[in-house]
Design a protein around this motif. Structure first.
Motif, PDB file in Angstrom:
ATOM      1  N   ALA A 134      -7.082 -63.936  14.295  1.00  0.00           N
ATOM      2  CA  ALA A 134      -7.468 -63.712  12.801  1.00  0.00           C
ATOM      3  C   ALA A 134      -8.891 -63.853  12.839  1.00  0.00           C
ATOM      4  O   ALA A 134      -9.423 -63.211  11.723  1.00  0.00           O
ATOM      5  N   GLY A 135      -9.487 -64.407  13.768  1.00  0.00           N
ATOM      6  CA  GLY A 135     -10.985 -64.675  13.951  1.00  0.00           C
ATOM      7  C   GLY A 135     -11.712 -63.549  14.452  1.00  0.00           C
ATOM      8  O   GLY A 135     -12.834 -63.542  14.302  1.00  0.00           O
ATOM      9  N   LYS A 136     -10.951 -62.684  15.154  1.00  0.00           N
ATOM     10  CA  LYS A 136     -11.610 -61.836  15.853  1.00  0.00           C
ATOM     11  C   LYS A 136     -12.539 -60.830  15.068  1.00  0.00           C
ATOM     12  O   LYS A 136     -13.898 -60.519  15.639  1.00  0.00           O
ATOM     13  N   PRO A 137     -12.356 -60.419  14.077  1.00  0.00           N
ATOM     14  CA  PRO A 137     -13.197 -59.534  13.158  1.00  0.00           C
ATOM     15  C   PRO A 137     -14.393 -60.300  12.648  1.00  0.00           C
ATOM     16  O   PRO A 137     -15.228 -59.636  12.250  1.00  0.00           O
ATOM     17  N   ASN A 138     -14.555 -61.530  12.644  1.00  0.00           N
ATOM     18  CA  ASN A 138     -15.603 -62.416  12.387  1.00  0.00           C
ATOM     19  C   ASN A 138     -16.454 -62.825  13.502  1.00  0.00           C
ATOM     20  O   ASN A 138     -17.548 -63.095  13.219  1.00  0.00           O
ATOM     21  N   ILE A 139     -15.869 -62.491  14.866  1.00  0.00           N
ATOM     22  CA  ILE A 139     -17.029 -62.922  15.911  1.00  0.00           C
ATOM     23  C   ILE A 139     -17.577 -61.807  16.445  1.00  0.00           C
ATOM     24  O   ILE A 139     -18.700 -61.781  17.285  1.00  0.00           O
ATOM     25  N   VAL A 140     -17.200 -60.444  16.246  1.00  0.00           N
ATOM     26  CA  VAL A 140     -17.653 -59.212  16.840  1.00  0.00           C
ATOM     27  C   VAL A 140     -17.810 -58.317  15.615  1.00  0.00           C
ATOM     28  O   VAL A 140     -16.904 -58.515  14.646  1.00  0.00           O
ATOM     29  N   SER A 141     -18.560 -57.302  15.534  1.00  0.00           N
ATOM     30  CA  SER A 141     -18.829 -56.375  14.797  1.00  0.00           C
ATOM     31  C   SER A 141     -17.459 -55.313  14.695  1.00  0.00           C
ATOM     32  O   SER A 141     -16.861 -55.172  15.772  1.00  0.00           O
ATOM     33  N   GLU A 142     -17.435 -54.596  13.803  1.00  0.00           N
ATOM     34  CA  GLU A 142     -16.273 -53.472  13.595  1.00  0.00           C
ATOM     35  C   GLU A 142     -16.590 -52.356  14.920  1.00  0.00           C
ATOM     36  O   GLU A 142     -15.348 -52.077  15.502  1.00  0.00           O
ATOM     37  N   GLN A 143     -17.646 -52.180  15.389  1.00  0.00           N
ATOM     38  CA  GLN A 143     -17.983 -51.219  16.714  1.00  0.00           C
ATOM     39  C   GLN A 143     -17.403 -51.809  17.779  1.00  0.00           C
ATOM     40  O   GLN A 143     -17.107 -51.282  18.950  1.00  0.00           O
ATOM     41  N   ASN A 144     -17.321 -53.271  17.937  1.00  0.00           N
ATOM     42  CA  ASN A 144     -16.771 -54.067  19.149  1.00  0.00           C
ATOM     43  C   ASN A 144     -15.488 -54.704  18.860  1.00  0.00           C
ATOM     44  O   ASN A 144     -14.872 -55.103  19.942  1.00  0.00           O
ATOM     45  N   LEU A 145     -14.823 -54.324  17.868  1.00  0.00           N
ATOM     46  CA  LEU A 145     -13.577 -54.895  17.589  1.00  0.00           C
ATOM     47  C   LEU A 145     -12.677 -54.301  18.502  1.00  0.00           C
ATOM     48  O   LEU A 145     -11.419 -55.150  19.227  1.00  0.00           O
ATOM     49  N   MET A 146     -12.267 -53.081  18.704  1.00  0.00           N
ATOM     50  CA  MET A 146     -11.552 -52.264  19.551  1.00  0.00           C
ATOM     51  C   MET A 146     -11.817 -52.869  21.144  1.00  0.00           C
ATOM     52  O   MET A 146     -10.921 -53.186  22.104  1.00  0.00           O
ATOM     53  N   ARG A 147     -13.077 -53.183  21.235  1.00  0.00           N
ATOM     54  CA  ARG A 147     -13.628 -53.402  22.896  1.00  0.00           C
ATOM     55  C   ARG A 147     -12.979 -55.003  22.932  1.00  0.00           C
ATOM     56  O   ARG A 147     -12.331 -55.209  23.994  1.00  0.00           O
ATOM     57  N   ILE A 148     -13.056 -56.001  22.183  1.00  0.00           N
ATOM     58  CA  ILE A 148     -12.445 -57.166  22.321  1.00  0.00           C
ATOM     59  C   ILE A 148     -11.103 -57.195  22.548  1.00  0.00           C
ATOM     60  O   ILE A 148     -10.363 -57.883  23.107  1.00  0.00           O
ATOM     61  N   ASN A 149     -10.253 -56.505  21.761  1.00  0.00           N
ATOM     62  CA  ASN A 149      -8.823 -55.929  21.922  1.00  0.00           C
ATOM     63  C   ASN A 149      -8.630 -55.589  23.285  1.00  0.00           C
ATOM     64  O   ASN A 149      -7.448 -56.108  23.799  1.00  0.00           O
ATOM     65  N   SER A 150      -9.368 -54.765  23.618  1.00  0.00           N
ATOM     66  CA  SER A 150      -8.987 -54.205  25.007  1.00  0.00           C
ATOM     67  C   SER A 150      -9.252 -55.064  26.026  1.00  0.00           C
ATOM     68  O   SER A 150      -8.569 -55.338  27.096  1.00  0.00           O
ATOM     69  N   ILE A 151     -10.422 -56.002  25.903  1.00  0.00           N
ATOM     70  CA  ILE A 151     -10.688 -57.253  26.979  1.00  0.00           C
ATOM     71  C   ILE A 151      -9.492 -58.137  26.809  1.00  0.00           C
ATOM     72  O   ILE A 151      -8.919 -58.408  27.951  1.00  0.00           O
TER      73      ILE A 151
END
Length: 428
Positions: A134-151
């Motif tokens: 739930a916190g991922k969208p608040n720790i990275v920008s929308e441009q990196n949201l796909m990236r953090i999910n991939s990681i």
């Protein structure tokens, strides 16, 4: 003024990059620690009791509490500070294992203590998992949201491949009590690394009506469920995930071990290689998903991938129709490795963009509850599919499960035209 704005943006970019690195480090330590622990403790229980049922119980204690507790974890993730919840759960898990180590020094390591520890670890990890998602969208920008999910997907897949191997090595080399204290330290290290993440670096949608912060579990869960039902696009995504979980469990999770070990009589080494092909495929899928999404609309990709999955499930049962051919083991090894690899790639190409859409579209005030409720429903489908497949396996040929499951999934895809409306509305 422009220079000041550029300076602030540069500082924010640095903080975002640090968030990404710290998340990756904490996720790696926590994921590997959990996977290795579950495998090594399972082996310990099997060795001590000689009971496959006892071994299975340690695995069940790592799944069932997650399904039940997820909605409650979602409420807390929405109502209290996500950073405090994430960090405290890792630290509490660490203290749990250190306490178990101390208790085992004085009273020995009983099976009851192992079961209790596994249950509590699952509870704390469930709260941790929902809050961090739930916190991922608040720790990275929308441009990196796909990236953090991939990681995240890559780390989970790598740990699922190497975790059992490392767990076996740990079980063979280290005293189990020593391993418990090491696991406790890894959780504490993970919590410390997450302590330095800024969970409010990026703010998402702010609703006109902000729900009360007062915690009323049943009412809050009901509100989350109502929100999910009212948001048709989000509901469609969860229907897809639920169907995917069911048909993979029905067509692959249960039949595949039986096909490889009992019907084709391949060795444990070949079975391990075939099983590992799936997470390897997920790693590749996670690495290429962003490039794929840039070149093809997600609704079109979803259509192609869903139909491809259906055909892959059907293909998995085809060689068994020609059992009298007695093909060489190398063919079966290559064939099923290819099928599992492609399944892994396909699942990653579905899962990661769906996580991105839900994290982006669901506001902060409801994200924890909606994600946790949907995940609980999806997770419930897997044991339901496994039980159904297990019962049918005693009455029908094994090849009927992947072929039949693939045909049913194909019909489900044909009958779901609304999927064409699912889209990544912004550039990723």
């Amino acid at each position: 003024m422009n220079e000041l704005s550029m300076s602030n943006q540069g500082k924010k970019n640095e903080l975002e990059l640090r968030n990404l690195y710290l998340y990756s480090a904490g996720k790696t330590v926590s994921s590997f620690g959990t996977t290795i622990y579950q495998f090594a403790l399972g082996l310990y229980v099997l060795k001590q009791t000689g009971s496959a049922l006892s071994f299975a119980l340690t695995l069940i204690l790592g799944i069932i509490p997650m399904i039940i507790i997820n909605p409650f974890a979602g409420v807390l993730a929405d109502k209290i500070n996500k950073k405090r919840l994430v960090v405290s759960m890792d630290l509490v898990n660490g203290m749990l294992f250190i306490s178990v180590y101390l208790l085992s020094q004085f009273f020995g390591l009983s099976i009851f203590l192992i079961y209790s520890t596994t249950f509590l670890m699952t509870v704390f990890s469930t709260f941790f998992g929902v809050a961090i998602e739930a916190g991922k969208p608040n720790i990275v920008s929308e441009q990196n949201l796909m990236r953090i999910n991939s990681i995240s997907k890559i780390i989970d897949s790598v740990s699922s491949i190497t975790g059992p191997m490392l767990g076996g090595i740990v079980f063979a080399i280290f005293d189990i009590k020593t391993f418990i204290i090491i696991t406790g330290i890894t959780f504490i290290l993970s919590g410390v690394s997450l302590l330095f993440i800024q969970f409010d670096l990026f703010k998402r949608q702010i609703m006109d009506h902000v729900p009360s912060k007062k915690i009323q579990f049943l009412k809050d869960i009901k509100d989350g469920l109502s929100y999910l039902i009212q948001r048709k696009n989000i509901m469609k995504l969860f229907v897809l995930l639920i169907s995917l979980n069911f048909f993979l469990g029905f067509s692959i999770t249960i039949p595949m071990p039986y096909i490889i070990n009992t019907v084709l009589k391949l060795g444990p080494k070949e079975f391990g290689v075939i099983q590992a092909a799936f997470p390897v495929g997920m790693i590749i899928g996670a690495m290429v998903v962003k490039k794929v999404i840039k070149n093809i609309s997600y609704s079109l990709l979803l259509k192609y991938i869903s139909f491809s999955l259906s055909f892959l499930l059907i293909i998995a049962g085809i060689p068994l129709l020609f059992g009298e051919l007695k093909l060489i083991p190398g063919f079966y090894l290559t064939f099923y490795c290819s099928v599992m690899f492609l399944l892994g790639v396909a699942v990653a190409l579905i899962d990661i963009p769906i996580a991105f859409i839900m994290q982006k579209e669901i506001p902060d005030e409801y994200r924890g509850r909606v994600l946790s409720i949907g995940i609980s429903i999806a997770k419930t489908m897997l044991p339901a599919a496994m039980i159904t497949a297990g019962v049918l396996l005693n009455h029908i040929p094994v090849y009927a499960l992947p072929i039949g499951g693939g045909i049913l999934f194909l019909l489900f895809n044909i009958g779901s035209p609304t999927r064409a409306q699912i889209e990544l509305t912004q550039k990723v």
